[in-house]
Design a protein around this motif. Structure first.
Motif, short mmCIF file in Angstrom:
data_model
loop_
_atom_site.label_atom_id
_atom_site.label_comp_id
_atom_site.label_asym_id
_atom_site.label_seq_id
_atom_site.Cartn_x
_atom_site.Cartn_y
_atom_site.Cartn_z
N ARG A 19 17.32 26.37 9.12
CA ARG A 19 17.41 24.79 8.10
C ARG A 19 18.48 24.05 7.84
NH1 ARG A 19 11.49 23.82 6.78
NH2 ARG A 19 9.82 25.08 8.18
N GLU A 22 18.78 20.14 7.92
CA GLU A 22 17.32 19.80 6.92
C GLU A 22 18.35 20.39 5.53
OE1 GLU A 22 12.76 21.51 4.91
OE2 GLU A 22 13.34 21.81 7.32
N VAL A 23 18.91 20.55 5.36
CA VAL A 23 18.69 21.30 3.52
C VAL A 23 20.32 21.23 3.37
CG1 VAL A 23 19.91 23.39 2.13
CG2 VAL A 23 17.86 23.63 3.75
N THR A 26 19.67 17.63 2.17
CA THR A 26 18.48 17.79 1.10
C THR A 26 19.44 17.35 0.04
OG1 THR A 26 16.39 18.12 2.35
CG2 THR A 26 16.51 18.64 -0.63
N THR A 57 13.01 20.32 0.70
CA THR A 57 12.82 19.48 1.99
C THR A 57 11.85 18.87 2.72
OG1 THR A 57 12.98 21.62 3.10
CG2 THR A 57 14.73 21.00 2.03
N SER A 58 10.82 19.24 2.50
CA SER A 58 9.26 19.40 3.34
C SER A 58 8.33 18.92 2.93
CB SER A 58 9.81 19.68 5.00
OG SER A 58 9.31 21.24 4.86
#
Length: 91
Positions: A19, A22-23, A26, A57-58
């Motif tokens: 991830r 994504e991280v 964020t 993040t989600s």
């Protein structure tokens, strides 16, 4: 200016989960919005304890960090259950 530190544990968890992108996205948003209450709502930043926060993040993935003056130290990432287990160990 707020700086970000990533613990070895945090890096390992994120890398193992695949991830990174994504991280990273964020983290940029958190640095820009931390300390601005209206931005907190959009980032889902939530205070967990003294200097301890989480953001999402989600819906399923959360980042836990410690905030001190000018520094955010990200120490853990995971789903709801793994974050709860981590927090039990911190208290």
């Amino acid at each position: 200016m707020i700086s970000v530190e990533l613990s070895a544990r945090f890096k390992k968890i994120v890398r193992k989960a695949g991830r990174e992108a994504e991280v990273s996205a964020t983290l940029k948003l958190v640095v820009e919005g931390f300390g601005k209450p209206h931005a907190h709502a959009g980032l889902a930043i939530r205070k967990l304890g003294r200097h301890l926060y989480e953001c999402r993040t989600s819906l399923a993935w959360r980042l836990v960090f410690v905030a001190h003056t000018g520094v955010l130290t990200f120490d853990f990432a995971g789903d709801h259950d793994s974050v709860q287990n981590y927090l039990r160990g911190k208290r």
